[in-house]
Write a protein that holds these residues in place. Structure first.
Motif, PDB file in Angstrom:
ATOM      1  N   LYS A 139      -0.644  -6.527  -2.504  1.00  0.00           N
ATOM      2  CA  LYS A 139      -0.067  -7.800  -2.053  1.00  0.00           C
ATOM      3  C   LYS A 139      -0.752  -9.041  -2.637  1.00  0.00           C
ATOM      4  O   LYS A 139      -1.168  -9.922  -1.910  1.00  0.00           O
ATOM      5  CB  LYS A 139      -0.182  -7.920  -0.520  1.00  0.00           C
ATOM      6  CG  LYS A 139       0.638  -6.910   0.267  1.00  0.00           C
ATOM      7  CD  LYS A 139       0.620  -7.253   1.762  1.00  0.00           C
ATOM      8  CE  LYS A 139      -0.187  -6.265   2.568  1.00  0.00           C
ATOM      9  NZ  LYS A 139       0.521  -5.638   3.662  1.00  0.00           N
ATOM     10  N   GLY A 140      -0.917  -9.097  -3.941  1.00  0.00           N
ATOM     11  CA  GLY A 140      -1.484 -10.290  -4.565  1.00  0.00           C
ATOM     12  C   GLY A 140      -2.986 -10.424  -4.416  1.00  0.00           C
ATOM     13  O   GLY A 140      -3.587 -11.406  -4.861  1.00  0.00           O
ATOM     14  N   LYS A 141      -3.641  -9.442  -3.790  1.00  0.00           N
ATOM     15  CA  LYS A 141      -5.106  -9.523  -3.669  1.00  0.00           C
ATOM     16  C   LYS A 141      -5.763  -8.856  -4.880  1.00  0.00           C
ATOM     17  O   LYS A 141      -5.150  -8.012  -5.539  1.00  0.00           O
ATOM     18  CB  LYS A 141      -5.564  -8.793  -2.393  1.00  0.00           C
ATOM     19  CG  LYS A 141      -5.062  -9.413  -1.100  1.00  0.00           C
ATOM     20  CD  LYS A 141      -5.507  -8.583   0.087  1.00  0.00           C
ATOM     21  CE  LYS A 141      -4.842  -7.219   0.046  1.00  0.00           C
ATOM     22  NZ  LYS A 141      -5.155  -6.403   1.231  1.00  0.00           N
ATOM     23  N   LYS A 142      -7.025  -9.228  -5.097  1.00  0.00           N
ATOM     24  CA  LYS A 142      -7.727  -8.600  -6.227  1.00  0.00           C
ATOM     25  C   LYS A 142      -7.994  -7.132  -5.901  1.00  0.00           C
ATOM     26  O   LYS A 142      -7.823  -6.240  -6.735  1.00  0.00           O
ATOM     27  CB  LYS A 142      -9.039  -9.339  -6.506  1.00  0.00           C
ATOM     28  CG  LYS A 142      -9.746  -8.798  -7.738  1.00  0.00           C
ATOM     29  CD  LYS A 142     -10.953  -9.637  -8.138  1.00  0.00           C
ATOM     30  CE  LYS A 142     -11.529  -9.095  -9.459  1.00  0.00           C
ATOM     31  NZ  LYS A 142     -12.839  -9.668  -9.769  1.00  0.00           N
ATOM     32  N   PHE A 143      -8.469  -6.905  -4.663  1.00  0.00           N
ATOM     33  CA  PHE A 143      -8.767  -5.545  -4.227  1.00  0.00           C
ATOM     34  C   PHE A 143      -8.050  -5.301  -2.909  1.00  0.00           C
ATOM     35  O   PHE A 143      -7.615  -6.239  -2.232  1.00  0.00           O
ATOM     36  CB  PHE A 143     -10.272  -5.378  -4.002  1.00  0.00           C
ATOM     37  CG  PHE A 143     -11.108  -5.562  -5.242  1.00  0.00           C
ATOM     38  CD1 PHE A 143     -11.946  -6.660  -5.363  1.00  0.00           C
ATOM     39  CD2 PHE A 143     -11.063  -4.635  -6.272  1.00  0.00           C
ATOM     40  CE1 PHE A 143     -12.720  -6.833  -6.505  1.00  0.00           C
ATOM     41  CE2 PHE A 143     -11.833  -4.796  -7.412  1.00  0.00           C
ATOM     42  CZ  PHE A 143     -12.665  -5.903  -7.522  1.00  0.00           C
ATOM     43  N   VAL A 152     -10.670   0.840   1.692  1.00  0.00           N
ATOM     44  CA  VAL A 152      -9.504   1.410   1.022  1.00  0.00           C
ATOM     45  C   VAL A 152      -9.760   1.539  -0.483  1.00  0.00           C
ATOM     46  O   VAL A 152      -9.344   2.516  -1.113  1.00  0.00           O
ATOM     47  CB  VAL A 152      -8.228   0.585   1.302  1.00  0.00           C
ATOM     48  CG1 VAL A 152      -7.017   1.204   0.628  1.00  0.00           C
ATOM     49  CG2 VAL A 152      -7.980   0.503   2.801  1.00  0.00           C
ATOM     50  N   ASP A 153     -10.464   0.581  -1.064  1.00  0.00           N
ATOM     51  CA  ASP A 153     -10.784   0.671  -2.493  1.00  0.00           C
ATOM     52  C   ASP A 153     -11.617   1.913  -2.770  1.00  0.00           C
ATOM     53  O   ASP A 153     -11.375   2.659  -3.724  1.00  0.00           O
ATOM     54  CB  ASP A 153     -11.543  -0.581  -2.954  1.00  0.00           C
ATOM     55  CG  ASP A 153     -10.751  -1.850  -2.751  1.00  0.00           C
ATOM     56  OD1 ASP A 153     -10.934  -2.502  -1.704  1.00  0.00           O
ATOM     57  OD2 ASP A 153      -9.919  -2.166  -3.627  1.00  0.00           O
ATOM     58  N   ASP A 188      -8.817  -1.160 -13.202  1.00  0.00           N
ATOM     59  CA  ASP A 188      -9.799  -1.720 -14.147  1.00  0.00           C
ATOM     60  C   ASP A 188     -10.826  -2.570 -13.412  1.00  0.00           C
ATOM     61  O   ASP A 188     -12.029  -2.464 -13.658  1.00  0.00           O
ATOM     62  CB  ASP A 188      -9.099  -2.601 -15.200  1.00  0.00           C
ATOM     63  CG  ASP A 188      -8.368  -1.765 -16.228  1.00  0.00           C
ATOM     64  OD1 ASP A 188      -7.451  -2.297 -16.893  1.00  0.00           O
ATOM     65  OD2 ASP A 188      -8.705  -0.576 -16.368  1.00  0.00           O
ATOM     66  N   ASP A 189     -10.344  -3.415 -12.501  1.00  0.00           N
ATOM     67  CA  ASP A 189     -11.256  -4.290 -11.745  1.00  0.00           C
ATOM     68  C   ASP A 189     -12.202  -3.463 -10.881  1.00  0.00           C
ATOM     69  O   ASP A 189     -13.390  -3.775 -10.777  1.00  0.00           O
ATOM     70  CB  ASP A 189     -10.452  -5.253 -10.854  1.00  0.00           C
ATOM     71  CG  ASP A 189      -9.802  -6.367 -11.657  1.00  0.00           C
ATOM     72  OD1 ASP A 189      -8.841  -6.989 -11.151  1.00  0.00           O
ATOM     73  OD2 ASP A 189     -10.259  -6.623 -12.791  1.00  0.00           O
TER      74      ASP A 189
END
Lengths: 226, 221
Positions: A139-143, A152-153, A188-189
């Motif tokens: 939803k548009g977040k980085k993570f 969750v990451d 990648d991030d």
């Protein structure tokens, strides 16, 4: 001085990875004890007699098992980095999505790699749907955790690093930039985060490992260690 | 789902997973609206509240849905934290509670289903597995009043709904829970002395009727 925190795990396991990244995010001094899963150590069998699996976290002689339970323990037992959100509803959502990854995303993707014919088509369909649903959670977040990585990451570490390797060995293209641009950017991030980088094995080594076991895994549909 | 204030639970009467949520809410004295779902014809509300899994139970709190029974119970414990604490406070004990609840989740329902779905050797194997599960849980309970110690806790909530299925397991697979795990049988009786449990659990005979209905549906003789 013997470390009071030990992690029994393997670099090749995405579940062990979750525990390792959690400890690194909290800057905990720990001893990594590499397990040979083809010949499980007495220590592993003693500390996890019921499931006999890694990762096992040993903290002051007490053992904690099951990767997501280990991560929650690390979040609670050590100060510093907040791996889980502080709001109860956000925490519930994090747990729900971590569970979704374990129950839907990973099994569908794994079976997509190691089946063929109609069966594979079925699993690929399931995997695509699960990945789409997972991607929508960014939803548009980085993570998944917001500006920095969270529960969750870590749960999705397998998606970020292992999925690319597995599909390469299996000869399919499921998680690709064309179909999942947001998820691939996230991957990648995620892999660029310092605590994650320190936990990951060299990609070439992991590709070689899975490639050498390919036929056996195809036959058993299970990870192969020997 | 508008942001309506209040608590609603989408559930199915005999579901042990739904009952976990009901027991937690009762222990905390939370007022809520219970909505019985017809699982063969799921409501718009359920499909909207849990679009991914379309399963019960779903707790809707001030318009926000939470699903997965153990996650719901932890959420209830964290939000209504002023009374009847279900999770221990120390991280290690919390990890242990989550481990045993997870163990119950992974093992009990699945093995129980195999007891009434299968016959012959396969059923015998499932029976042996269920006995092992019960004995492991009994060893974990030990001589404590509850899995949570002196107070009724998270693992008790996770396991107690399955006690009304014991009669069905025993009848289908021909064994006695009291015979193989007497402390578990006593613990089950102690839990039934709690109002939250007594008012929530289904009558074991009704559960057995439901199992017989499922057996017919799945063509199990």
């Amino acid at each position: 001085m013997a470390e009071t925190v030990k992690l029994l795990g393997t670099k090749g396991s995405p579940y062990s990875h979750r525990a390792e990244v959690a400890l690194r995010l909290k800057e905990v001094n720990f001893e990594f004890l590499h397990e040979d899963l083809a010949h499980k150590s007495d220590m592993l069998l003693r500390y996890n007699p019921i499931h006999k699996k890694i990762p096992v976290l040993v903290h002051e002689e007490k053992s904690i098992v099951e990767s997501l339970i280990v991560v929650e323990y690390v979040h609670e037992a050590f100060n510093g980095y907040a791996i889980l959100p502080s709001d109860p509803y956000e925490r519930a959502m994090a747990r729900i999505w971590a569970r979704y990854i374990d129950e839907k995303v990973i099994p569908a993707f794994w079976m997509s790699c190691w089946t063929d014919g109609e069966m594979q088509k079925g699993f690929i369909g399931q995997a695509k749907e699960a990945l789409t649903i997972l991607e929508s959670q960014l939803k548009g977040k980085k993570f998944f955790g917001g500006d920095s990585i969270g529960f969750v990451d870590l749960a999705a570490g397998m998606v970020a690093f292992w999925f690319g390797i597995l599909q390469e060995v299996a000869g399919i293209s499921l998680l690709n930039e064309e179909d999942y641009p947001v998820l691939c950017r996230w991957a990648d991030d995620y892999c660029s985060v310092e605590a994650v980088k320190e936990s990951l094995l060299d990609r070439k080594l992991l590709v070689a490992h899975f490639a050498s076991k390919k036929e056996k895994i195809f036959a058993t549909k299970a990870p192969v260690y020997d | 789902m508008a942001s309506e204030k209040g608590v609603m639970l989408l559930d199915f009467w005999v579901s042990p997973f739904g009952q976990r949520a009901r027991i937690a809410l009762a222990e905390k004295g939370v007022q809520y609206e219970y909505k019985e779902e017809n699982l063969t014809e799921k409501s718009e509300l359920l499909l909207k509240a849990n679009p991914v899994h379309k399963k019960i139970p779903v707790l809707i709190h001030d318009g926000k849905p939470v699903c997965e029974s153990l996650i719901i119970v932890e959420y209830i414990d964290e939000v209504w934290s002023d009374k009847a604490t279900l999770m221990p406070s120390a991280p290690y004990q919390r990890a242990q509670a989550r481990f045993w609840a997870d163990f119950i989740d992974k093992k009990v329902y699945d093995c129980g289903s195999r007891l009434w779905k299968l016959k012959g050797e396969e059923q015998q194997a499932a029976k042996k597995e269920m006995i092992d599960i019960l004995q492991l849980l009994e060893a974990q309970l030990g001589d404590k009043k509850y899995f949570g110690g002196d107070s009724f806790g998270f693992v008790d909530v996770a396991f107690v709904p399955f006690t009304s299925w014991f009669y069905s397991y025993e009848t289908c697979a021909n064994f006695s829970v009291e015979g193989v795990a007497p402390k578990i049988a006593q613990w089950a009786k102690r839990c039934m002395e709690r109002e939250s449990v007594a008012k929530t659990l289904s009558d074991p005979k009704k559960v057995y009727e439901f199992v017989c209905f499922l057996k017919k549906k799945f063509g199990v003789e």
